[in-house]
Design a protein around this motif. Structure first.
Motif, PDB file in Angstrom:
ATOM      1  N   GLY A 111      -4.369  11.742  -5.821  1.00 40.42           N
ATOM      2  CA  GLY A 111      -3.824  11.281  -4.572  1.00 40.42           C
ATOM      3  C   GLY A 111      -4.516  10.097  -3.852  1.00 40.42           C
ATOM      4  O   GLY A 111      -4.167   9.737  -2.752  1.00 40.42           O
ATOM      5  N   VAL A 112      -5.556   9.423  -4.582  1.00 41.33           N
ATOM      6  CA  VAL A 112      -6.123   8.439  -4.053  1.00 41.33           C
ATOM      7  C   VAL A 112      -6.409   7.345  -4.860  1.00 41.33           C
ATOM      8  O   VAL A 112      -7.029   7.586  -6.339  1.00 41.33           O
ATOM      9  CB  VAL A 112      -7.760   8.905  -3.393  1.00 41.33           C
ATOM     10  N   MET A 113      -6.065   6.196  -4.820  1.00 43.25           N
ATOM     11  CA  MET A 113      -5.925   5.084  -5.561  1.00 43.25           C
ATOM     12  C   MET A 113      -6.473   3.867  -5.170  1.00 43.25           C
ATOM     13  O   MET A 113      -6.156   3.262  -3.841  1.00 43.25           O
ATOM     14  CB  MET A 113      -4.637   4.780  -6.128  1.00 43.25           C
ATOM     15  N   THR A 114      -7.440   2.972  -5.804  1.00 40.26           N
ATOM     16  CA  THR A 114      -7.507   1.482  -5.135  1.00 40.26           C
ATOM     17  C   THR A 114      -6.544   0.783  -5.514  1.00 40.26           C
ATOM     18  O   THR A 114      -5.893   1.142  -6.609  1.00 40.26           O
ATOM     19  CB  THR A 114      -8.961   1.160  -6.238  1.00 40.26           C
ATOM     20  N   SER A 115      -6.159  -0.361  -4.948  1.00 41.89           N
ATOM     21  CA  SER A 115      -5.153  -1.103  -5.210  1.00 41.89           C
ATOM     22  C   SER A 115      -5.285  -2.045  -6.450  1.00 41.89           C
ATOM     23  O   SER A 115      -4.339  -2.325  -6.966  1.00 41.89           O
ATOM     24  CB  SER A 115      -4.911  -1.951  -3.858  1.00 41.89           C
ATOM     25  N   GLY A 116      -6.543  -2.320  -6.470  1.00 45.47           N
ATOM     26  CA  GLY A 116      -6.788  -3.445  -7.443  1.00 45.47           C
ATOM     27  C   GLY A 116      -6.519  -4.790  -6.806  1.00 45.47           C
ATOM     28  O   GLY A 116      -6.206  -4.540  -5.878  1.00 45.47           O
ATOM     29  N   GLU A 117      -6.463  -5.999  -7.525  1.00 50.03           N
ATOM     30  CA  GLU A 117      -6.066  -7.341  -6.914  1.00 50.03           C
ATOM     31  C   GLU A 117      -4.776  -7.042  -6.383  1.00 50.03           C
ATOM     32  O   GLU A 117      -3.641  -6.516  -7.163  1.00 50.03           O
ATOM     33  CB  GLU A 117      -6.146  -8.204  -7.970  1.00 50.03           C
ATOM     34  N   ILE A 118      -4.456  -7.952  -5.287  1.00 53.14           N
ATOM     35  CA  ILE A 118      -3.293  -7.589  -4.590  1.00 53.14           C
ATOM     36  C   ILE A 118      -2.540  -8.811  -4.661  1.00 53.14           C
ATOM     37  O   ILE A 118      -2.970 -10.006  -4.085  1.00 53.14           O
ATOM     38  CB  ILE A 118      -3.262  -7.230  -3.240  1.00 53.14           C
ATOM     39  N   PRO A 119      -1.274  -9.265  -5.113  1.00 52.84           N
ATOM     40  CA  PRO A 119      -0.565 -10.424  -5.010  1.00 52.84           C
ATOM     41  C   PRO A 119       0.222 -10.570  -3.584  1.00 52.84           C
ATOM     42  O   PRO A 119       0.546  -9.541  -3.024  1.00 52.84           O
ATOM     43  CB  PRO A 119       0.392 -10.365  -6.151  1.00 52.84           C
ATOM     44  N   LEU A 170      -4.805   2.023   3.565  1.00 57.66           N
ATOM     45  CA  LEU A 170      -6.054   1.640   4.277  1.00 57.66           C
ATOM     46  C   LEU A 170      -6.400   0.164   4.006  1.00 57.66           C
ATOM     47  O   LEU A 170      -6.578  -0.057   2.759  1.00 57.66           O
ATOM     48  CB  LEU A 170      -7.229   2.389   4.112  1.00 57.66           C
ATOM     49  N   ASP A 171      -6.000  -0.708   4.855  1.00 50.28           N
ATOM     50  CA  ASP A 171      -5.898  -2.374   4.452  1.00 50.28           C
ATOM     51  C   ASP A 171      -7.154  -2.569   5.496  1.00 50.28           C
ATOM     52  O   ASP A 171      -6.871  -3.196   6.546  1.00 50.28           O
ATOM     53  CB  ASP A 171      -4.628  -2.839   4.888  1.00 50.28           C
ATOM     54  N   PRO A 172      -8.383  -2.842   5.259  1.00 45.84           N
ATOM     55  CA  PRO A 172      -9.461  -3.217   6.094  1.00 45.84           C
ATOM     56  C   PRO A 172      -9.348  -4.623   6.840  1.00 45.84           C
ATOM     57  O   PRO A 172      -9.930  -4.633   7.730  1.00 45.84           O
ATOM     58  CB  PRO A 172     -10.968  -2.866   5.303  1.00 45.84           C
ATOM     59  N   CYS A 173      -8.898  -5.664   6.001  1.00 44.19           N
ATOM     60  CA  CYS A 173      -9.045  -6.889   6.534  1.00 44.19           C
ATOM     61  C   CYS A 173      -7.827  -7.705   6.367  1.00 44.19           C
ATOM     62  O   CYS A 173      -7.665  -8.934   6.700  1.00 44.19           O
ATOM     63  CB  CYS A 173     -10.089  -7.644   5.959  1.00 44.19           C
ATOM     64  N   GLY A 174      -6.785  -7.259   5.556  1.00 44.53           N
ATOM     65  CA  GLY A 174      -5.443  -8.239   5.410  1.00 44.53           C
ATOM     66  C   GLY A 174      -5.484  -9.171   4.638  1.00 44.53           C
ATOM     67  O   GLY A 174      -4.819 -10.265   5.059  1.00 44.53           O
ATOM     68  N   HIS A 175      -6.295  -9.465   3.921  1.00 45.52           N
ATOM     69  CA  HIS A 175      -6.422 -10.968   3.348  1.00 45.52           C
ATOM     70  C   HIS A 175      -5.378 -11.133   2.347  1.00 45.52           C
ATOM     71  O   HIS A 175      -4.942 -12.295   2.136  1.00 45.52           O
ATOM     72  CB  HIS A 175      -8.097 -10.813   2.323  1.00 45.52           C
ATOM     73  N   ALA A 176      -4.786 -10.243   1.975  1.00 40.43           N
ATOM     74  CA  ALA A 176      -3.590 -10.416   0.879  1.00 40.43           C
ATOM     75  C   ALA A 176      -2.210 -10.495   1.637  1.00 40.43           C
ATOM     76  O   ALA A 176      -1.269 -10.833   1.330  1.00 40.43           O
ATOM     77  CB  ALA A 176      -3.426  -9.536  -0.061  1.00 40.43           C
ATOM     78  N   SER A 230       2.520  -7.558   2.267  1.00 40.61           N
ATOM     79  CA  SER A 230       2.108  -7.738   0.846  1.00 40.61           C
ATOM     80  C   SER A 230       1.384  -6.508   0.214  1.00 40.61           C
ATOM     81  O   SER A 230       1.786  -6.126  -0.846  1.00 40.61           O
ATOM     82  CB  SER A 230       1.453  -9.038   0.446  1.00 40.61           C
ATOM     83  N   SER A 231       0.524  -6.220   0.930  1.00 39.71           N
ATOM     84  CA  SER A 231      -0.372  -4.789   0.781  1.00 39.71           C
ATOM     85  C   SER A 231       0.534  -3.552   0.652  1.00 39.71           C
ATOM     86  O   SER A 231       0.559  -2.775  -0.277  1.00 39.71           O
ATOM     87  CB  SER A 231      -1.523  -4.729   1.627  1.00 39.71           C
ATOM     88  N   LEU A 232       1.543  -3.478   1.497  1.00 39.11           N
ATOM     89  CA  LEU A 232       2.350  -2.304   1.709  1.00 39.11           C
ATOM     90  C   LEU A 232       3.115  -2.290   0.619  1.00 39.11           C
ATOM     91  O   LEU A 232       3.654  -1.205  -0.261  1.00 39.11           O
ATOM     92  CB  LEU A 232       3.116  -2.059   3.065  1.00 39.11           C
ATOM     93  N   ASP A 233       3.699  -3.512   0.254  1.00 42.35           N
ATOM     94  CA  ASP A 233       4.724  -3.515  -0.880  1.00 42.35           C
ATOM     95  C   ASP A 233       4.212  -3.323  -2.336  1.00 42.35           C
ATOM     96  O   ASP A 233       4.637  -2.680  -3.222  1.00 42.35           O
ATOM     97  CB  ASP A 233       5.264  -5.065  -1.043  1.00 42.35           C
ATOM     98  N   HIS A 234       2.963  -3.727  -2.293  1.00 42.44           N
ATOM     99  CA  HIS A 234       1.979  -3.602  -3.636  1.00 42.44           C
ATOM    100  C   HIS A 234       1.788  -1.804  -3.692  1.00 42.44           C
ATOM    101  O   HIS A 234       1.821  -1.512  -4.818  1.00 42.44           O
ATOM    102  CB  HIS A 234       0.635  -4.198  -3.503  1.00 42.44           C
ATOM    103  N   ALA A 235       1.391  -1.385  -2.660  1.00 41.93           N
ATOM    104  CA  ALA A 235       1.177   0.069  -2.757  1.00 41.93           C
ATOM    105  C   ALA A 235       2.415   0.825  -3.284  1.00 41.93           C
ATOM    106  O   ALA A 235       2.117   1.946  -3.976  1.00 41.93           O
ATOM    107  CB  ALA A 235       0.784   0.594  -1.400  1.00 41.93           C
ATOM    108  N   MET A 236       3.771   0.380  -2.807  1.00 39.62           N
ATOM    109  CA  MET A 236       4.777   1.160  -2.875  1.00 39.62           C
ATOM    110  C   MET A 236       5.058   0.704  -4.524  1.00 39.62           C
ATOM    111  O   MET A 236       5.516   1.826  -4.951  1.00 39.62           O
ATOM    112  CB  MET A 236       5.922   0.879  -2.020  1.00 39.62           C
ATOM    113  N   LYS A 237       4.802  -0.358  -4.957  1.00 45.94           N
ATOM    114  CA  LYS A 237       5.148  -0.636  -6.394  1.00 45.94           C
ATOM    115  C   LYS A 237       4.010   0.402  -7.413  1.00 45.94           C
ATOM    116  O   LYS A 237       4.610   0.911  -8.202  1.00 45.94           O
ATOM    117  CB  LYS A 237       4.856  -2.151  -6.698  1.00 45.94           C
ATOM    118  N   LEU A 238       2.764   0.456  -6.926  1.00 47.69           N
ATOM    119  CA  LEU A 238       2.026   1.046  -7.632  1.00 47.69           C
ATOM    120  C   LEU A 238       2.238   2.668  -7.605  1.00 47.69           C
ATOM    121  O   LEU A 238       2.281   3.301  -8.760  1.00 47.69           O
ATOM    122  CB  LEU A 238       0.573   0.959  -7.261  1.00 47.69           C
ATOM    123  N   ALA A 239       2.568   3.197  -6.346  1.00 46.54           N
ATOM    124  CA  ALA A 239       2.917   4.740  -6.232  1.00 46.54           C
ATOM    125  C   ALA A 239       4.446   5.063  -6.738  1.00 46.54           C
ATOM    126  O   ALA A 239       4.976   6.186  -6.969  1.00 46.54           O
ATOM    127  CB  ALA A 239       2.617   4.917  -4.979  1.00 46.54           C
TER     128      ALA A 239
END
Length: 313
Positions: free
Chosen positions: A168-176, A220-226, A230-239
């Motif tokens: 249940g815990v995943m790193t996002s990898g590079e985030i577009p 958990l998006d510590p600094c929002g650089h992506a 976009s980080s939320l959409d990437h997370a939904m795609k991965l999951a």
């Protein structure tokens, strides 16, 4: 993506302390009793962020330290004050190679006291510079090297791709960055690569995604650089899901030059995605906190140092 049964999240480091805040369902805070009756001291805040995660799945617990703040003192002090035993940390994850996220890592590794995996993108070690008319910061991430991490007790895992590090815990990898207004304008943000000075894309940035049974995704998006959207959409795609329950972290909207329009458009997209929990922290800025609080009052949760949150069905 698999599920964990529950997530307990402690804010070890953040920019804010507020002793007047009270507990609420699922949230325990360092409030007035802890501050006024401070036998062991009070929490310390700084311009940085660090999360301590405890997850359980099938009776097995996993503990993860995600980022390490700006300097060694707050992280170690706050962990001891909050009764967190860093020797129990199973894995460390660094979101990227900026000092307000790795600054306390060597002190943390000393407290952990054994060779622990440190997951970090290989580009986090790339020399970085800031060159602007009013400031020049040369190689401001020089304290972060793979050699120093290994000598301090880290088993470096250089990682570009997403990786499930516990059930249940995943790193996002590079985030577009997929939302147009989230494309950053890297004024003066440079890096040195193959002997050439170039614009720094911060491709090392990664988030943590936790899938809690009966709750959904916590990002958990510590600094929002992506870009937080976009980080939320990437997370939904991965999951492979179509919704996120909550997001906590720095949304990178508090810097000079960030327009009110960008803040408003970000909150527009958060509203559109129907999140139940939104906690702008660290570098999000007051305007973002205010906008989320006003437009998403049922979802807004203000996080401060020492806050403990439990997510479970």
């Amino acid at each position: 993506m698999r599920e964990c049964d529950e997530l307990t999240l402690t804010v070890l480091v953040d920019n804010y302390i507020d002793m007047l805040m009270s507990n609420s369902p699922g949230i325990t805070r360092q409030g007035m009793p802890e501050h006024f009756g401070a036998r062991n001291g009070t929490p310390l805040a700084e311009n940085g962020i660090s999360f301590f995660l405890e997850t359980s799945a099938g009776g097995r617990r996993t503990t993860i330290l995600f980022d390490a703040g700006m300097s060694p003192i707050p992280l170690v002090h706050n962990a001891r004050l909050l009764g967190i035993d860093l020797t129990k940390v199973d894995q460390v994850v660094l979101s990227h190679g900026h000092p307000d996220h790795f600054g306390g890592i060597y002190a943390a590794l000393a407290e952990i006291g054994y060779r622990v995996p440190v997951l970090v993108h290989p580009s986090a070690f790339t020399p970085r510079l800031i060159q602007r008319p009013d400031v020049t910061l040369q190689y401001f991430n020089k304290q972060l090297t793979e050699t120093d991490l290994v000598e301090a007790g880290g088993a470096v895992v250089a990682l570009k791709d997403p990786l499930e590090i516990a059930p249940g815990v995943m790193t996002s990898g590079e985030i577009p960055t997929t939302v147009d207004f989230e494309e950053e304008v890297p004024v003066g943000r440079m890096s040195v690569r193959d002997g050439h000075v170039c614009v720094d894309p911060i491709e090392d940035y990664q988030t943590l995604i936790v899938n809690v049974k009966g709750v959904g995704l916590i990002v958990l998006d510590p600094c929002g650089h992506a870009g937080v959207v976009s980080s939320l959409d990437h997370a939904m795609k991965l999951a492979e899901v179509d919704a996120v329950h909550g997001v906590l972290g720095g949304f990178h909207l508090g810097h000079a030059g960030i327009t009110q329009a960008k803040v408003d458009r970000t909150v527009d997209e958060l509203v559109a995605r129907g999140l139940s929990w939104v906690s702008p922290m660290h570098c999000s800025g007051f305007r973002t906190q205010r906008a989320v609080a006003e437009r998403m009052p049922d979802a807004f949760r203000l996080m401060t140092v020492g806050t403990v949150v439990r997510f479970a069905a």
